[in-house]
Each structure stands twice: as C-alpha cells, then as structure tokens.
Design a protein around this motif. Sequence first.
Motif, PDB file in Angstrom:
ATOM      1  N   ARG A 150       0.825  -1.200   0.000  1.00 15.05           N
ATOM      2  CA  ARG A 150       0.000   0.000   0.000  1.00 15.05           C
ATOM      3  C   ARG A 150       0.868   1.263   0.000  1.00 15.05           C
ATOM      4  NH1 ARG A 150      -3.232   1.808   5.109  1.00 15.05           N
ATOM      5  NH2 ARG A 150      -4.986   0.458   4.696  1.00 15.05           N
ATOM      6  N   ASP A 153       2.097   1.903  -3.403  1.00 16.49           N
ATOM      7  CA  ASP A 153       1.044   2.475  -4.230  1.00 16.49           C
ATOM      8  C   ASP A 153       0.995   3.993  -4.029  1.00 16.49           C
ATOM      9  OD1 ASP A 153      -1.022   1.874  -6.088  1.00 16.49           O
ATOM     10  OD2 ASP A 153      -2.515   2.299  -4.549  1.00 16.49           O
ATOM     11  N   ARG A 154       1.130   4.406  -2.770  1.00 15.15           N
ATOM     12  CA  ARG A 154       1.132   5.835  -2.449  1.00 15.15           C
ATOM     13  C   ARG A 154       2.293   6.541  -3.132  1.00 15.15           C
ATOM     14  NH1 ARG A 154      -0.083  10.518  -1.049  1.00 15.15           N
ATOM     15  NH2 ARG A 154      -0.182  11.351   1.058  1.00 15.15           N
ATOM     16  N   GLY A 157       1.813   7.053  -6.802  1.00 15.87           N
ATOM     17  CA  GLY A 157       0.952   8.223  -7.018  1.00 15.87           C
ATOM     18  C   GLY A 157       1.745   9.515  -6.957  1.00 15.87           C
TER      19      GLY A 157
ATOM     20  N   PRO B 132      -4.713   4.330 -12.851  1.00 15.03           N
ATOM     21  CA  PRO B 132      -5.187   3.853 -11.548  1.00 15.03           C
ATOM     22  C   PRO B 132      -5.171   4.991 -10.529  1.00 15.03           C
ATOM     23  CG  PRO B 132      -3.287   2.568 -12.341  1.00 15.03           C
ATOM     24  CD  PRO B 132      -3.477   3.680 -13.289  1.00 15.03           C
ATOM     25  N   VAL B 133      -6.094   4.973  -9.586  1.00 13.16           N
ATOM     26  CA  VAL B 133      -6.076   5.948  -8.492  1.00 13.16           C
ATOM     27  C   VAL B 133      -5.274   5.314  -7.367  1.00 13.16           C
ATOM     28  CG1 VAL B 133      -7.469   7.361  -6.950  1.00 13.16           C
ATOM     29  CG2 VAL B 133      -8.336   6.781  -9.211  1.00 13.16           C
ATOM     30  N   ARG B 134      -4.156   5.943  -7.024  1.00 18.30           N
ATOM     31  CA  ARG B 134      -3.208   5.348  -6.071  1.00 18.30           C
ATOM     32  C   ARG B 134      -3.592   5.678  -4.641  1.00 18.30           C
ATOM     33  NH1 ARG B 134      -0.177   1.705  -8.890  1.00 18.30           N
ATOM     34  NH2 ARG B 134       0.398   2.556 -10.911  1.00 18.30           N
ATOM     35  N   SER B 135      -3.037   4.878  -3.719  1.00 15.23           N
ATOM     36  CA  SER B 135      -3.240   5.103  -2.294  1.00 15.23           C
ATOM     37  C   SER B 135      -2.915   6.553  -1.943  1.00 15.23           C
ATOM     38  CB  SER B 135      -2.321   4.161  -1.520  1.00 15.23           C
ATOM     39  OG  SER B 135      -2.488   4.354  -0.148  1.00 15.23           O
ATOM     40  N   GLY B 136      -3.787   7.207  -1.186  1.00 16.31           N
ATOM     41  CA  GLY B 136      -3.525   8.580  -0.770  1.00 16.31           C
ATOM     42  C   GLY B 136      -4.073   9.619  -1.723  1.00 16.31           C
ATOM     43  N   GLN B 137      -4.458   9.213  -2.927  1.00 13.40           N
ATOM     44  CA  GLN B 137      -5.017  10.185  -3.868  1.00 13.40           C
ATOM     45  C   GLN B 137      -6.521  10.297  -3.653  1.00 13.40           C
ATOM     46  OE1 GLN B 137      -3.702   8.611  -7.662  1.00 13.40           O
ATOM     47  NE2 GLN B 137      -1.938   9.977  -7.671  1.00 13.40           N
ATOM     48  N   GLY B 153      -6.750   2.176  -5.409  1.00  8.17           N
ATOM     49  CA  GLY B 153      -5.920   1.509  -4.410  1.00  8.17           C
ATOM     50  C   GLY B 153      -6.457   1.631  -3.000  1.00  8.17           C
ATOM     51  N   SER B 154      -5.950   0.762  -2.141  1.00  3.12           N
ATOM     52  CA  SER B 154      -6.290   0.822  -0.727  1.00  3.12           C
ATOM     53  C   SER B 154      -5.828   2.161  -0.165  1.00  3.12           C
ATOM     54  CB  SER B 154      -5.588  -0.339  -0.026  1.00  3.12           C
ATOM     55  OG  SER B 154      -5.519  -0.114   1.338  1.00  3.12           O
ATOM     56  N   ARG B 171     -10.346  -1.038  -4.161  1.00  2.00           N
ATOM     57  CA  ARG B 171      -9.785  -1.439  -2.861  1.00  2.00           C
ATOM     58  C   ARG B 171      -9.881  -0.300  -1.854  1.00  2.00           C
ATOM     59  NH1 ARG B 171      -5.906  -3.310  -6.593  1.00  2.00           N
ATOM     60  NH2 ARG B 171      -6.132  -5.539  -6.923  1.00  2.00           N
ATOM     61  N   LYS B 190     -14.162  -5.503  -9.476  1.00  2.00           N
ATOM     62  CA  LYS B 190     -13.667  -6.379  -8.429  1.00  2.00           C
ATOM     63  C   LYS B 190     -13.874  -5.630  -7.119  1.00  2.00           C
ATOM     64  CE  LYS B 190      -9.581  -9.215  -7.681  1.00  2.00           C
ATOM     65  NZ  LYS B 190      -8.177  -9.394  -7.993  1.00  2.00           N
ATOM     66  N   GLU B 194     -12.892  -0.602   0.949  1.00  2.00           N
ATOM     67  CA  GLU B 194     -12.800  -0.308   2.378  1.00  2.00           C
ATOM     68  C   GLU B 194     -14.105   0.307   2.859  1.00  2.00           C
ATOM     69  OE1 GLU B 194      -9.501   2.332   2.247  1.00  2.00           O
ATOM     70  OE2 GLU B 194      -8.024   0.738   2.393  1.00  2.00           O
TER      71      GLU B 194
END
Lengths: 271, 232
Positions: A150, A153-154, A157, B132-137, B153-154, B171, B190, B194
């Motif tokens: 995770r 992933d951040r 971004g 993709p939309v990433r974690s934190g965005q 993303g998560s 996610r 899919k 959260e």
Amino acid sequence: MAKVLVVTSGKGGVGKTTTTAALGAALAQRGDKVVVVDFDVGLRNLDLIMGAERRVVFDLINVVQGVAKLPQALIKDKRLENLWLLPASQTRDKDALTEEGVGKVIDELRARFDWVICDSPAGIERGASMAMRFADEAVIVTNPEVSSVRDSDRIIGMLDSKTVRAEKGERVEKHILITRYDPSRAARGEMLTIEDILEILATPLLGIIPESQDVLRASNVGTPVTLSNTEGAPARAYTDAARRLCGETVAMQVPVERKGLMDRLLRRRAA
Amino acid sequence: MEAAAKPQRQLVRLRGRSYVAFVFVPTVPIQDWLQEIDATIARSPGFFVGRPVVVDLSSVDLSQSGISHLLASLGDRNIRVLGVEGVEEARLTPAMPPLLSGGRDTTIAPAAPKKADTKTATKPTSLLIEQPVRSGQTIIFPEGDVTILGSVGSGAEVVAGGSIHIYGALRGRAMAGVNGHASARIYCQKIEAELLAIDGFYQTADDIDEALRGRPAQAWLQGSSMRITALN
C-alpha cells in the motif's frame, strides 16, 4: 545520456539502501559511470553499506548550500573504478534540502555520470520528495506484505504527480523490485504472491530478490551485496535487475540459494 | 546592424473614437451630493475604478475655486475626472480637465453576467480518469459521474456527485451521490472496498458480504439501506 534513478518505497526497512548499493555496484561493474546519492539526511546509512564511512569529509548538504564543491564531496569506491558515493549529512535534517540546491547538484552529477542513483529516505515528506523530484526513472522497493504494497502504491501516485517530469506532462519510468521474497513461505500462503503485488500496483516488475543471509552479511562488512558474494542468490538477482534497467531482456526467475547436501540434511539447529 | 537608420517621417494619423463615460451631475448642497457618492462606493468598492467620469456642472453655479474644490474631493475618492461639461471655459484653469461638449446620452448596460451562465450549463457532467487511483489520492467530482479505467488503491478515495464506474478493482473508498443524489450507483469489476457510500448511507468492508469479495459488483440504495449485488 545520464539517467537519474530514484530508489524509493514509502515504507522503511524494505531494502532501499541495500538496493541502491547493489544496483549501483552492478551497473558500475558493467562499465557505466555511477554515483549513488544518499538523501537520508540525518539518518544516513549508505556510507556504511558502501564501506566508505571513514572517508566522509563533505556531504550533500554542504554542496547544496555551496559550502563545498561537488568533487570535494564525492567519494570514490575502493573496489570499483567508476563507482562513487555522495553521502548525506548526519548532523542536519531534511529541511536543509532546498529544491533549487538539489536541482543544481543533480544537474552537475548528470554531466559527470551515466547513472545518478538517489537513495530515498522512508516516508513521503521533504527528504523523499526531494529524492524523487528530478528522477527520470524509479525503482519502487516492495516487500511481499500488505503494508509495504500500500505504501508503494502511495509513492507511485507521488511519482506520477510531484516530480518535475510529471509536472511537464512526461512520465517517470517506474519499476517494481520485490525484496525479501521467500518462495516457500509464499507457497504456504504466508506472503503476498508476485501476481498479487503486480496486480495491485499495476507497474512492471524489475526483479525479485530472495530473502537471504547474504544481505545482512554484506551490509555488516560494508560491501554492496553484488560485490560480496557474486554467486549468491541475491547478487545474481540484483545483477539481472541491473541488466533489465539497461534495456536487456532477461528471463524473470526467483534465484534460489544453491545448497549443498549437508545444508539440506542439517537445515537448522533445533531449539 | 551597423548602418544608422535614416530618420523616416512618421505620418500622424488622427482618428475619431467615442467612449461611454459616467456623467456626474452635482447638485447643491455639494456636501450632501458627495455623501451620496460615498454611499455608492461603500456599497460596491471599486465601482468607479478605471471608468471615465465627466462632471456636468450645469445645475450648479460654482466659482473657479469651488470647481477646483469639487474636483479635488472627487480625486480624494479615487475618481478621475476626464472632462467637465456645462460651464464657461473661463472658469476652468489649465490644470483642470478640459471642457467637453456634444455628448450624447446612452444607457449603460450592466456587464453581462449571462455569458457565465451559459458556460456553467455546458460544464461536463462526467469525469474520466485513465490511470489507476493510487493510495492517498483523492478524486472529487461533485458535478456528476466519475469513470476510472484502472483500479482504486487501498487508502484512495473517489467522491462523485453522480455514479462511480470503476473498470478495475475497488480497494479504497467510493462515495457516490454526495449532493443528495440517492439514485447514484457504484460499479466495479472487483469489489474489495474499504468503504462504500451513496448519498450519505455507508457500509464498511466488514459489512460487505464475504461471498462478493473479488467479484464484479454494484451498489445502490433501496430506501435507506444499501444493496450490493454481483454484476452478471
């Protein structure tokens, strides 16, 4: 054409510094001129892993602030002719990194080297954002576990939005490097599989580095793992990753430790 | 270029052009009239900024010093006088704005706010995200639907005034119909979300049926309960 490569992860302790040293040494062994730059101001480690801690005089912050000239701060590796280190300061903090100053240092390094490899600190704050700011390519170091994935992933971004390239509408080329991978544990379902990780991160894979005692041993003696035990599994995996960075096509495999018969018979001392 | 350019004779061209100016018609007592001006400025500061102003003195009888005092008072209020009308030229000094004549009345149309209205009407009602939309965005689009080609993303967040369409895994969090749009839906290929929310009604990962995990799904509101079902 000089390439600026940032080694980053978001999460700490996943192997950024080990990877920086190993890739730097592997690329230098191929004949490219390489500098590894430590951006972890205040908590520097790369000098230890490179075995250059006793030769640090000037550092990145001195150069950024104009106190020292770049050639004064560069430390030449004792084993490889064309491998250099630009250490971080241990006494300052990350606020000492200014965008203008870092940009000037990176420009100067671009003129002197084929590869400028920036070792990013953990986190997403100033140190990490300055390390990735001027990057052309990025290696995102990920462990096969959910928190690390995770955080990666951040970071991806941020690479897509906060770098100079992203702001100009260009792309930072990104690669995933999976470290501390244990095939047997992954098979038992105790780790995320390679497929899971790549599916979540949607970014191409650069290599898989197996979990190994070699890595710890190499950092304790201050040698990049690609130089300490060249036949070991992690060294071979890092060398393959370096070849892929240079555009070669190398079949992806998880290198395993070559164990002798005695190793297999006597696996671990019983408690 | 080394050679000195020959001085060429420039032809002076004179053109006529007309402008629309505000015409002030001061009335006695001048003090009260100035207070009216002050009230206008207080209501909309900058009302007179950059606008040409002509002072029509035909309804008052002021001496040279009186005119000078009036012009100075306007100057204090940042009103620049372009010209003076309705007075003998002899009462003006060279330092004062010139005497004008031959002005015609026009109506000053208020600046057209209509254009802006038509613009908002043609604003896009859907947003397409191709990465993709990433974690934190966070993607926020209160104007309408959001379509994402890739995964969320998560730890990422998508907020839409309308429906949310995700061609990939969800996610993170998805919040649809945030402006009280209860018929908005969330679609994804899919579902590992959260949190899902539609018009303020939400479910967290724990509430989502375990059998649906990893499958294509849609979520919508039925009254005040959220329904999540597999797609196809």
